[in-house]
Design an enzyme around this catalytic site. Structure first.
Site, PDB file in Angstrom:
ATOM      1  N   GLY A 155       2.975  -1.377   3.519  1.00  0.00           N
ATOM      2  CA  GLY A 155       1.893  -1.723   4.425  1.00  0.00           C
ATOM      3  C   GLY A 155       2.345  -2.124   5.811  1.00  0.00           C
ATOM      4  O   GLY A 155       1.552  -2.110   6.756  1.00  0.00           O
TER       5      GLY A 155
ATOM      6  N   GLU B 297      -2.430   1.465  -4.352  1.00  0.00           N
ATOM      7  CA  GLU B 297      -2.364   0.006  -4.443  1.00  0.00           C
ATOM      8  C   GLU B 297      -3.713  -0.651  -4.728  1.00  0.00           C
ATOM      9  O   GLU B 297      -3.793  -1.586  -5.520  1.00  0.00           O
ATOM     10  CB  GLU B 297      -1.753  -0.566  -3.162  1.00  0.00           C
ATOM     11  CG  GLU B 297      -0.308  -0.149  -2.948  1.00  0.00           C
ATOM     12  CD  GLU B 297       0.328  -0.864  -1.772  1.00  0.00           C
ATOM     13  OE1 GLU B 297       0.453  -2.098  -1.804  1.00  0.00           O
ATOM     14  OE2 GLU B 297       0.684  -0.168  -0.793  1.00  0.00           O
TER      15      GLU B 297
ATOM     16  N   HIS C  79       2.361  26.638   3.968  1.00  0.00           N
ATOM     17  CA  HIS C  79       3.552  27.430   3.705  1.00  0.00           C
ATOM     18  C   HIS C  79       4.100  27.211   2.295  1.00  0.00           C
ATOM     19  O   HIS C  79       5.163  27.739   1.967  1.00  0.00           O
ATOM     20  CB  HIS C  79       4.633  27.108   4.747  1.00  0.00           C
ATOM     21  CG  HIS C  79       4.265  27.541   6.132  1.00  0.00           C
ATOM     22  ND1 HIS C  79       4.679  28.736   6.688  1.00  0.00           N
ATOM     23  CD2 HIS C  79       3.489  26.940   7.073  1.00  0.00           C
ATOM     24  CE1 HIS C  79       4.187  28.847   7.905  1.00  0.00           C
ATOM     25  NE2 HIS C  79       3.463  27.778   8.173  1.00  0.00           N
TER      26      HIS C  79
ATOM     27  N   LYS D  97      10.172  -6.009  -8.226  1.00  0.00           N
ATOM     28  CA  LYS D  97      10.937  -6.972  -7.422  1.00  0.00           C
ATOM     29  C   LYS D  97      11.640  -7.992  -8.310  1.00  0.00           C
ATOM     30  O   LYS D  97      12.792  -8.376  -8.052  1.00  0.00           O
ATOM     31  CB  LYS D  97      10.010  -7.671  -6.428  1.00  0.00           C
ATOM     32  CG  LYS D  97       9.516  -6.785  -5.292  1.00  0.00           C
ATOM     33  CD  LYS D  97       8.601  -7.544  -4.350  1.00  0.00           C
ATOM     34  CE  LYS D  97       8.150  -6.674  -3.194  1.00  0.00           C
ATOM     35  NZ  LYS D  97       7.217  -7.385  -2.272  1.00  0.00           N
TER      36      LYS D  97
END
Length: 355
Positions: free
Chosen positions: A60, A239, A255, A349
C-alpha cells in the site's frame, strides 16, 4: 446459503467492525490534506540537482509511487522508478533522489534498501508515520514527511501519492498539480455520494459490479495512466475482499494474454474481466480496448468497462481508484469477511521473524 444484502445497514456493522468504510468516505479530503501538507513541507534546495527518482516501498505504500510515476511520465524529464524489494539498484548515486515510503516505518524490505541507500551519496527523503524508518532518518538529518492517520496502509493512499507528486512539482520536474487537485477532491466527493453504502444496489454501480464479481475470478486490465490503477484494483481485491485477482496491461496483453482465453475451457464462465478505461488514453490504445472486448465475447468471457471521470489525469486515476476501493469493500461484505485484517500477511511476518 444466500449472501448478504448490500442495502442492509446492519450488514456493514456486522462485517466491518473496524470501519474500513469510513476510510473510503474520507479519501477525497485526505487528498486535499496530503497535498497541502506537501506544499508546506520544507525541501532542501539541492534536491533539485538530480537525474532520477527512486521510490522504495511495498504494498500500500509502493502503489503511491506507481501512480505518481504514471501520472508524471508524460512530462517528467527524468525517470521515476519504484523499487520493491531488499536490494537497492546499482545505479543509485549522488544524482538520485531516494524516497523511502513505508506507512509503519517498519517494512523490512524498504528498510533494507534504505539502509543501503544511506551508504551512498544519494539525496534521501522518508514518508512515514514512524517506526524504524523515521528513527534512521532522524539520526541522519534526513527530511521526513510525517503524517498521523490511523488506518491500514492501503487506506492511506493519498499520503503516499500526493506528496510525491507535489515534491516532483516543487523540484521543477512536472507542472503544478494544484488545479488538478482542486478538480479531483469535489469530483471524488460526488462519486462517493453515488456509490457509498447508502445508495441502493439498483442505483449503485459499485455494488452491482461487486455482485458480478462474487464467486468469480476478477482480472483487471489497464493502460497508460490506468495501468497502475489496475494493479491497485488487484491488490484491493486481494486484501479487502480476500479474493484471488490478477491484472494485465495494454498493449502488452494483446501480445500474449488474448491467446490464452481458450483454455482451460471451464474457466471462461468463471472469469470476469474489468477494463479500466480513460478518455485520455491514446486513440490506438482505446481501439485495442474495443477489439479486446470482441475477443473476450468470442471466448465467452464476461467483461465490463469502467470509465474514469473528470478532465485531468489525476481525477481520471483517482476516480477509478475510489470506484475500485468501493467494489473491493462490497465484495468483502458479500463474502462475509472483514475487509480490514490481513491475517495471511500477519502470519507471514511472524514466520519471517523466526527465520
Amino acid at each position: 446459503m444466500t449472501n448478504p444484502s448490500l442495502d442492509d445497514p446492519q450488514v456493514f456493522k456486522r462485517y466491518d467492525p473496524e470501519g474500513m468504510m469510513n476510510h473510503l468516505h474520507r479519501l477525497p479530503q485526505l487528498c486535499q490534506q496530503a497535498w497541502q501538507m506537501a506544499l508546506d513541507f520544507k525541501l532542501p534546495p539541492d534536491y533539485a540537482d538530480i537525474d532520477k527518482v527512486l521510490v522504495l516501498g511495498m504494498g500500500g505504500s509502493a502503489i503511491g509511487g506507481d501512480l505518481a510515476a504514471s501520472l508524471a511520465q508524460a512530462e517528467a524529464r527524468l525517470p521515476i522508478i519504484v523499487c520493491r524489494g531488499y536490494e537497492l539498484p546499482g545505479f543509485t548515486d549522488a544524482k538520485t533522489l531516494v524516497i523511502a515510503s513505508s506507512y509503519s516505518g517498519n517494512t523490512e524490505e524498504t528498510l533494507a534498501s534504505f539502509e543501503q541507500a544511506l551508504k551512498t551519496g544519494a539525496k534521501k527523503l522518508a514518508i512515514t508515520t514512524g517506526g524504524r524508518l523515521k528513527d534512521l532518518a532522524q539520526e541522519r538529518g534526513i527530511p521526513i514527511f510525517s503524517f498521523d492517520y490511523q488506518a491500514p496502509p492501503r487506506a492511506a493512499l493519498p499520503f503516499s501519492l500526493l506528496p510525491i507528486l507535489c515534491f516532483l512539482y516543487r523540484l521543477g520536474l512536472i507542472s503544478d498539480k494544484s488545479p488538478a487537485v482542486a478538480e479531483t477532491v469535489p469530483l471524488l466527493e460526488g462519486l462517493s455520494s453515488r456509490i457509498d453504502e447508502t445508495v441502493p444496489q439498483s442505483q449503485n454501480r459499485a455494488k452491482q459490479l461487486a455482485r458480478r464479481l462474487y464467486n468469480r475470478l476478477p482480472v483487471v486490465y489497464g493502460a497508460g495512466i490506468t495501468a497502475e490503477v489496475a494493479r491497485r484494483w488487484k491488490t484491493q481485491l486481494n486484501e479487502n475482499s480476500k479474493a484471488w485477482a490478477f491484472h494485465e496491461v495494454f498493449p502488452e496483453l494483446n501480445h500474449n494474454a488474448v491467446v490464452g482465453y481458450q483454455f482451460p475451457e471451464e474457466l471462461a464462465s468463471r472469469i470476469v474481466v474489468v477494463l479500466l478505461h480513460s478518455a485520455l488514453l491514446a486513440e490506438r490504445t482505446q481501439l485495442r480496448y474495443l477489439i479486446t472486448g470482441q475477443l473476450l465475447e468470442r471466448a465467452g468471457v464476461s467483461y465490463q468497462t469502467i470509465d474514469g471521470e473528470g478532465q485531468s489525469p489525476l481525477s481520471q486515476v483517482m476516480s477509478l481508484v475510489l470506484f475500485g476501493d468501493y467494489v473491493s469493500y462490497y465484495l468483502a461484505i458479500l463474502y462475509k469477511t472483514d475487509p480490514s485484517p490481513v491475517k495471511a500477511i500477519d502470519f507471514l511476518k511472524q514466520q519471517l521473524t523466526k527465520g
